[in-house]
Design a protein around this motif. Structure first.
Motif, short mmCIF file in Angstrom:
data_model
loop_
_atom_site.label_atom_id
_atom_site.label_comp_id
_atom_site.label_asym_id
_atom_site.label_seq_id
_atom_site.Cartn_x
_atom_site.Cartn_y
_atom_site.Cartn_z
N HIS A 1 -3.04 3.87 0.12
CA HIS A 1 -3.57 2.85 -0.74
C HIS A 1 -2.67 2.19 -1.74
N MET A 2 -2.07 3.14 -2.61
CA MET A 2 -1.33 2.74 -3.95
C MET A 2 -0.06 2.17 -3.53
N TYR B 1 1.30 -4.04 5.64
CA TYR B 1 -0.23 -4.12 5.55
C TYR B 1 -0.52 -3.42 6.80
N SER C 1 3.50 0.08 -14.59
CA SER C 1 2.17 0.48 -13.71
C SER C 1 2.01 1.87 -13.46
N HIS D 1 6.41 -7.55 -2.83
CA HIS D 1 5.13 -8.00 -2.36
C HIS D 1 5.13 -7.45 -1.02
N SER E 1 8.13 -1.10 -9.88
CA SER E 1 7.26 -2.15 -10.12
C SER E 1 7.07 -2.39 -11.52
N LEU F 1 -0.91 4.37 -14.46
CA LEU F 1 -1.75 5.23 -13.56
C LEU F 1 -1.59 6.70 -14.43
N TYR G 1 0.77 0.93 -0.08
CA TYR G 1 1.00 -0.13 0.70
C TYR G 1 -0.05 -1.32 0.51
N PHE G 2 -0.91 -1.15 -0.48
CA PHE G 2 -1.77 -2.21 -0.79
C PHE G 2 -1.78 -2.63 -2.18
N LEU G 3 -1.44 -1.69 -3.12
CA LEU G 3 -1.38 -1.84 -4.45
C LEU G 3 0.28 -2.31 -4.95
N HIS G 4 1.06 -1.74 -3.88
CA HIS G 4 2.64 -1.94 -4.19
C HIS G 4 3.02 -1.03 -5.41
N MET G 5 2.31 0.01 -5.72
CA MET G 5 2.94 0.75 -6.69
C MET G 5 4.18 1.53 -6.49
#
Length: 126
Positions: free
Chosen positions: A69-70, A25, A85, A19, A80, A89, A72-76
């Motif tokens: 983005h992947m 973020y 995931s 998370h 995970s 991708l 820091y924001f999608l936490h990929m």
């Protein structure tokens, strides 16, 4: 109620994947702003004279921004959701590459094969 039963009632948030935190973020937001501002500046200030080089630099920065983005924001990450995931991708990227390559190939051949003939030419065969 015993301590063993009480311990089983608590669920950890780590089981469902990572998370984000406010720090993560903010780092992602800062990197996104910088990775957006640099190409904007490169184009507006006409820093790179060669348009091909400029396009490759901008596309490279766009790819870096996608990764930001992947992460820091999608936490990929590979850990995970047990790696599913990341597999989804990779599968999606393969399908996108096949679709884009096939579309460009079809459009190229349609362009070559559907061009009108020059005046005076009666056959397309040499």
């Amino acid at each position: 109620m015993s301590t063993d039963t009480a311990n089983h009632d608590h669920h950890s948030h780590d089981e469902g994947g990572a998370h984000g935190s406010l720090k993560g973020y903010l780092i992602g937001f800062g990197l996104s702003v910088v990775l957006t501002a640099i190409p904007f500046w490169l184009v507006m200030a006409d820093v790179i004279a060669n348009p091909t080089t400029a396009a490759f630099v901008i596309l490279g920065l766009a790819l870096v921004q996608i990764v930001v983005h992947m992460v820091y924001f999608l936490h990929m990450n590979p850990k995970s959701e047990g790696g599913w995931s990341m597999m989804a991708l990779i599968f999606t990227l393969i399908l996108v590459v096949i679709t884009l390559t096939g579309s460009i190939w079809v459009m190229y051949h349609l362009n070559n094969n559907m061009m009108p003939m020059s005046p005076g030419v009666t056959s397309a065969a040499p």
